[in-house]
Design a protein around this motif. Structure first.
Motif, PDB file in Angstrom:
ATOM      1  N   PHE A  52     -11.469  13.234  -7.058  1.00  0.00           N
ATOM      2  CA  PHE A  52     -10.454  12.218  -7.328  1.00  0.00           C
ATOM      3  C   PHE A  52      -9.950  12.296  -8.772  1.00  0.00           C
ATOM      4  N   ARG A  53     -10.826  12.651  -9.685  1.00  0.00           N
ATOM      5  CA  ARG A  53     -10.380  12.670 -11.089  1.00  0.00           C
ATOM      6  C   ARG A  53      -9.337  13.756 -11.354  1.00  0.00           C
ATOM      7  N   ASP A  54      -9.237  14.731 -10.439  1.00  0.00           N
ATOM      8  CA  ASP A  54      -8.240  15.792 -10.599  1.00  0.00           C
ATOM      9  C   ASP A  54      -6.871  15.386 -10.068  1.00  0.00           C
ATOM     10  N   LEU A  55      -6.780  14.221  -9.427  1.00  0.00           N
ATOM     11  CA  LEU A  55      -5.559  13.863  -8.713  1.00  0.00           C
ATOM     12  C   LEU A  55      -4.664  12.889  -9.460  1.00  0.00           C
ATOM     13  N   ASP A  56      -5.150  12.316 -10.556  1.00  0.00           N
ATOM     14  CA  ASP A  56      -4.342  11.390 -11.354  1.00  0.00           C
ATOM     15  C   ASP A  56      -3.751  10.273 -10.491  1.00  0.00           C
ATOM     16  N   LEU A  57      -4.610   9.658  -9.688  1.00  0.00           N
ATOM     17  CA  LEU A  57      -4.167   8.587  -8.796  1.00  0.00           C
ATOM     18  C   LEU A  57      -3.985   7.282  -9.563  1.00  0.00           C
ATOM     19  N   PRO A  58      -3.143   6.387  -9.069  1.00  0.00           N
ATOM     20  CA  PRO A  58      -3.010   5.075  -9.715  1.00  0.00           C
ATOM     21  C   PRO A  58      -4.347   4.339  -9.724  1.00  0.00           C
ATOM     22  N   ARG A  59      -4.613   3.655 -10.805  1.00  0.00           N
ATOM     23  CA  ARG A  59      -5.817   2.835 -10.922  1.00  0.00           C
ATOM     24  C   ARG A  59      -5.405   1.377 -11.078  1.00  0.00           C
ATOM     25  N   LEU A  60      -6.399   0.510 -10.992  1.00  0.00           N
ATOM     26  CA  LEU A  60      -6.087  -0.912 -11.072  1.00  0.00           C
ATOM     27  C   LEU A  60      -5.295  -1.234 -12.342  1.00  0.00           C
ATOM     28  N   ALA A  61      -5.647  -0.571 -13.427  1.00  0.00           N
ATOM     29  CA  ALA A  61      -4.990  -0.852 -14.704  1.00  0.00           C
ATOM     30  C   ALA A  61      -3.580  -0.282 -14.777  1.00  0.00           C
ATOM     31  N   GLY A  92       0.812  -1.207   0.000  1.00  0.00           N
ATOM     32  CA  GLY A  92       0.000   0.000   0.000  1.00  0.00           C
ATOM     33  C   GLY A  92       0.847   1.258   0.000  1.00  0.00           C
ATOM     34  N   GLY A  93       1.961   1.239   0.761  1.00  0.00           N
ATOM     35  CA  GLY A  93       2.852   2.394   0.787  1.00  0.00           C
ATOM     36  C   GLY A  93       3.515   2.650  -0.554  1.00  0.00           C
ATOM     37  N   LEU A  94       3.880   1.586  -1.251  1.00  0.00           N
ATOM     38  CA  LEU A  94       4.478   1.743  -2.584  1.00  0.00           C
ATOM     39  C   LEU A  94       3.486   2.402  -3.543  1.00  0.00           C
ATOM     40  N   ILE A  95       2.231   1.954  -3.505  1.00  0.00           N
ATOM     41  CA  ILE A  95       1.220   2.545  -4.388  1.00  0.00           C
ATOM     42  C   ILE A  95       0.924   3.977  -3.968  1.00  0.00           C
ATOM     43  N   PHE A  96       0.847   4.220  -2.648  1.00  0.00           N
ATOM     44  CA  PHE A  96       0.627   5.582  -2.159  1.00  0.00           C
ATOM     45  C   PHE A  96       1.770   6.497  -2.606  1.00  0.00           C
ATOM     46  N   GLY A  97       3.013   6.006  -2.445  1.00  0.00           N
ATOM     47  CA  GLY A  97       4.164   6.796  -2.871  1.00  0.00           C
ATOM     48  C   GLY A  97       4.179   7.037  -4.364  1.00  0.00           C
ATOM     49  N   MET A  98       3.745   6.038  -5.134  1.00  0.00           N
ATOM     50  CA  MET A  98       3.644   6.213  -6.581  1.00  0.00           C
ATOM     51  C   MET A  98       2.608   7.282  -6.918  1.00  0.00           C
ATOM     52  N   GLY A  99       1.472   7.264  -6.191  1.00  0.00           N
ATOM     53  CA  GLY A  99       0.462   8.293  -6.416  1.00  0.00           C
ATOM     54  C   GLY A  99       1.009   9.681  -6.157  1.00  0.00           C
ATOM     55  N   ALA A 100       1.785   9.822  -5.067  1.00  0.00           N
ATOM     56  CA  ALA A 100       2.375  11.122  -4.752  1.00  0.00           C
ATOM     57  C   ALA A 100       3.455  11.509  -5.757  1.00  0.00           C
ATOM     58  N   ALA A 101       4.090  10.510  -6.386  1.00  0.00           N
ATOM     59  CA  ALA A 101       5.154  10.800  -7.348  1.00  0.00           C
ATOM     60  C   ALA A 101       4.620  11.322  -8.672  1.00  0.00           C
ATOM     61  N   ILE A 102       3.422  10.858  -9.068  1.00  0.00           N
ATOM     62  CA  ILE A 102       2.922  11.248 -10.387  1.00  0.00           C
ATOM     63  C   ILE A 102       1.624  12.051 -10.319  1.00  0.00           C
ATOM     64  N   GLY A 103       1.099  12.295  -9.111  1.00  0.00           N
ATOM     65  CA  GLY A 103      -0.159  13.044  -8.995  1.00  0.00           C
ATOM     66  C   GLY A 103      -0.429  13.421  -7.557  1.00  0.00           C
ATOM     67  N   ALA A 104      -1.708  13.343  -7.150  1.00  0.00           N
ATOM     68  CA  ALA A 104      -2.136  13.619  -5.770  1.00  0.00           C
ATOM     69  C   ALA A 104      -1.706  14.996  -5.301  1.00  0.00           C
ATOM     70  N   THR A 105      -1.720  15.961  -6.197  1.00  0.00           N
ATOM     71  CA  THR A 105      -1.286  17.304  -5.844  1.00  0.00           C
ATOM     72  C   THR A 105      -2.291  18.323  -6.366  1.00  0.00           C
ATOM     73  N   THR A 106      -2.129  19.552  -5.932  1.00  0.00           N
ATOM     74  CA  THR A 106      -3.025  20.611  -6.385  1.00  0.00           C
ATOM     75  C   THR A 106      -2.291  21.940  -6.446  1.00  0.00           C
ATOM     76  N   GLY A 107      -2.724  22.776  -7.379  1.00  0.00           N
ATOM     77  CA  GLY A 107      -2.316  24.163  -7.383  1.00  0.00           C
ATOM     78  C   GLY A 107      -3.390  24.992  -6.701  1.00  0.00           C
ATOM     79  N   PHE A 108      -3.220  26.302  -6.691  1.00  0.00           N
ATOM     80  CA  PHE A 108      -4.201  27.205  -6.099  1.00  0.00           C
ATOM     81  C   PHE A 108      -4.505  28.328  -7.077  1.00  0.00           C
ATOM     82  N   SER A 109      -5.777  28.675  -7.168  1.00  0.00           N
ATOM     83  CA  SER A 109      -6.226  29.791  -8.004  1.00  0.00           C
ATOM     84  C   SER A 109      -7.273  30.575  -7.226  1.00  0.00           C
ATOM     85  N   GLY A 110      -7.013  31.853  -7.023  1.00  0.00           N
ATOM     86  CA  GLY A 110      -7.977  32.679  -6.307  1.00  0.00           C
ATOM     87  C   GLY A 110      -8.281  32.165  -4.921  1.00  0.00           C
ATOM     88  N   ASN A 111      -7.257  31.698  -4.198  1.00  0.00           N
ATOM     89  CA  ASN A 111      -7.371  31.190  -2.822  1.00  0.00           C
ATOM     90  C   ASN A 111      -8.123  29.866  -2.713  1.00  0.00           C
TER      91      ASN A 111
END
Length: 743
Positions: free
Chosen positions: A681-690, A655-674
């Protein structure tokens, strides 16, 4: 002892008062204290101290003081007691422990709030304030010993009770599979429990040795105790609570930097069928309805407007990090004479960056609250029940004894449920509407009002010797002081964070945790450059190790290429003082088929030490035709000391490997107008089963004390993938998430 005016001086007032505070705390620390168990006992149960109960049918129930959010503490901690007790695993159950100083997690306090108090006072503070915490991979390290002691004590008492009936020496008795045995004589635990409770606990206790493992439960891949309920749906989470006359609430909070709620359209909200109540606060508005969907639709209609101070954009966050990195910092780690090492020398430098990372737990923030007769009961998944109770009491201006926290199972968390804002909001709404309330944040609210892992920037500098040895190392890291923020936010209600502020410097050890390389480098320094980004940050799985390991292991890889030394050999040559980490690295290279990281191989290495455990990761990755990162394989070798349940350790590493992979390629956000850009979830580009890669995990046998596991696999994944991408493409990506062409 009374003040003028007749108001009594309570313990809390005494502790937080003025310049004499430190002396008073030292005095308080040596006051004698004894704590009694408040574990609830059923009609057919007998308690054996604070940790376990035995029913007449032989069922053993273990009190677990840690939040179960998938990491397996509802199995591994009971397994420790069951092994020492000699219980039948089929007859072992678990329940959440009540608030009590006996369950304090001093290691968790040190991990999450390392400079809250001087080291000599941390354990005292944790116990005296009943600081029950889950976080920092501390559960097994903190509680294995008291659990073993509890199991051994109950075993001795059961043996004594049986020996009285048999008229034999109790030392000749033993336990196995829920029975006390003496030769051919056998008695069930349940038959003896009531009598055994009055027996004396021997001193010293005789703990089971580590020799013959026949019949032992420790080290076995026993099935999870929380698994069947989660599979059947019978396990209760906070959102499953149903109470008479309960209403459902949704909330809309102002953007970061909100000063006040300026206006709402109440008429439009009340026109939505099912709407019952509108509750306003300075920084949010909530709607209670007969179902959550109606409440959320009413929030859309209410069209809240907020007055905001300041401007927060992705650009302002980066500017704050740049300014901090170029400004003064505080030295957090130092060895040798770095100035002399760098003077007049040719050095290698590189800069790295990471973005705001979200928890992205499957369960949104939720709590159920009931206000009755000046008291409030709250059902909430919490990693800090005592702190949540204090925060709610302070907000409602009632005593802590008038707040009851029911700790629930958590659907993920990853540090999200250290925060208690949702519990405070639910309590306020329940008091206002005078009905039981279940408050659930929408996914958008959960994303945009997360307490993100801090963004960071690092300027790495090193001097290489003629033989490729690293002679000097300087890591300058700009990041918000998240540990200080967390302490101020979570512990301030208990009066301790203010004291901590007077004792600490501007640098935050939590913000640079894990930045000291595990390698043998004679001259090194780590500086923290605090950055004020205007966005609240907190603890996320792995903490600062999630970005400091990326800086260290990426830079080590770059230095290996500059020195023209193969990356595995370069690391191994500097790990003479860390044989366990060296073994992990050698194992993963052999297991993964390491090819030297040659150009085009798409292979990368990284290793890391965390919470008394060690891990090495090899990644195979490439960039697809669509310019997206593709991770094909992750191989990990782990030394986490003595393993209680190998199946759960493997689950946590995977689980940690997949979590770390998610943080490596997604799971982030910018900010606009505070406002955070990521709203679902679709904005986070998280790993999927495929897209989850092939995963291999090797647990290295060890007789060392158990180390932490739940955070361990997260930090090295991003640098391993980044190093693999360099081997695949020849392009070094120095920013998380790893986006080809993004720099």
């Amino acid at each position: 002892m009374k003040r003028a005016g007749g108001k009594g001086i309570d313990r809390r007032t005494l502790l937080v008062g003025g310049g004499a505070g430190v002396g008073l705390i030292v005095a308080w620390a040596v006051w004698p204290r004894s704590y009694l168990s408040n574990l609830s006992v059923g009609e057919n149960e007998t308690a054996f101290g604070a940790w376990l109960k035995i029913a007449t049918d032989g069922r053993v129930t273990v009190a677990v003081p840690q939040c179960e959010y998938g990491q397996g503490v509802y199995t591994t901690l009971p397994q420790v007691i069951a092994d020492e007790l000699g219980a039948d695993w089929q007859m072992v159950g678990v329940e959440a422990a009540p608030l009590n100083p006996l369950y304090a997690n001093a290691l968790g306090s040190s991990a999450l709030f390392p400079d809250l108090l001087p080291e000599r006072l941390r354990e005292t503070h944790a116990v005296r304030s009943a600081l029950m915490l889950t976080g920092g991979s501390t559960s097994m390290r903190q509680f294995e010993e008291p659990l073993r002691q509890a199991g051994a004590a109950a075993r001795a008492m059961l043996c004594q009770a049986a020996a009285r009936r048999w008229c034999v020496d109790w030392h000749a008795c033993d336990t196995a599979k829920g029975f006390v045995v003496h030769g051919q004589q056998r008695l069930k635990f349940g038959e003896l429990a009531a009598d055994a409770a009055s027996e004396r606990v021997p001193d010293p206790l005789d703990l089971r040795g580590g020799g013959d493992n026949a019949g032992r439960l420790s080290g076995e891949p026993l099935p999870r105790l929380d698994g069947p309920g989660k599979v059947s749906g019978s396990a209760n989470f906070a959102a499953d609570i149903r109470l008479p006359n309960m209403v459902h609430a949704a909330i809309r909070q102002g953007p970061v930097g909100t000063v006040r709620l300026a206006s709402i359209d109440e008429a439009a909200a009340r026109a939505v069928p099912g709407t019952l109540h509108i509750v306003k606060n300075e920084r949010w508005v909530a709607v209670a309805a007969n179902n959550w969907w109606a409440a959320n639709q009413a929030l859309e209609a209410i069209d809240p407007r907020f007055e905001i101070a300041g401007r927060i954009e992705s650009e302002t966050i980066q500017q704050a990090l740049d300014a901090a990195l170029d400004g003064p910092g505080e030295r957090m780690e130092a060895t040798g004479d770095l100035s002399a090492t760098f003077k007049g020398a040719t050095v290698v430098t590189a800069e790295y960056r990471t973005g705001l990372s979200l928890h992205a737990a499957i369960e949104p923030m939720t709590a159920t609250a009931v206000w009755e007769d000046g008291r409030v009961r709250i059902w909430v998944p919490t990693q800090a029940p005592g702190l949540a109770r204090t925060a709610v009491a302070d907000l409602l201006r009632i005593g802590v004894d008038d707040v009851v926290i029911h700790s629930m199972l958590s659907g993920g968390s990853f540090g999200q449920n250290l925060e208690f804002l949702v519990a405070q909001q639910a309590a306020l709404i329940a008091r206002e509407v005078r009905k039981p309330v279940q408050l659930t944040w929408s996914r958008g609210e959960t994303c945009s009002h997360d307490r993100y892992r801090a963004p960071s920037a690092a300027r790495m500098t090193a001097r290489l010797g003629g033989n490729g040895a690293v002679l000097g190392w300087l890591a300058k890291i700009a990041a918000p002081p998240s540990g200080h923020e967390l302490a101020d936010r979570l512990v301030d209600g208990a009066g301790w964070a203010g004291l901590g502020r007077t004792m600490r410097g501007t640098g935050d050890p939590s913000a640079v945790a894990g930045a000291r390389p595990p390698y043998r480098i004679g001259n090194l320094a780590v500086d923290h450059h605090p950055a004020a980004i205007g966005v609240p940050t907190g603890y996320l799985r792995g903490g600062a190790h999630g970005y400091t390991a990326f800086f260290t292991e990426s830079f080590i890889d770059e230095l290996a290429h500059v020195a023209d030394i193969e990356a595995f050999s370069f690391r191994i040559a500097m790990l003479g003082g860390e044989p366990r980490l060296a073994r992990c690295l050698s194992t993963v290279a052999s297991l993964g088929g390491w090819q030297g990281g040659m150009a085009g191989s798409g292979q990368g290495l990284a290793c890391h030490a965390f919470a008394g455990s060690y891990i090495a990761v090899m990644a195979e990755a490439s960039v697809g035709a669509d310019q997206r990162v593709q991770v094909d394989r992750l191989v990990a070798a782990v030394d986490c000391g003595r393993v209680i349940n190998p199946a759960i350790v493997e689950q946590q590493i995977e689980g940690g490997l997949i979590f770390g992979m998610g943080a490596a390629i997604g799971a982030t956000t910018g900010f606009s107008g505070n406002i955070a850009d990521a709203r679902s979830f679709r904005d986070l580009d998280l790993p999927r089963l495929a897209t989850v890669p092939e995963i291999m995990v090797e647990l290295i046998a060890s007789d060392n004390e158990p180390g932490g596991v739940s955070d361990l696999a997260v930090p090295p994944v991003a640098p391993a993938i980044g190093n693999a991408l360099y081997a695949a493409t020849g392009v070094r990506l120095r920013q998380l998430p790893l986006i080809p062409g993004g720099e």
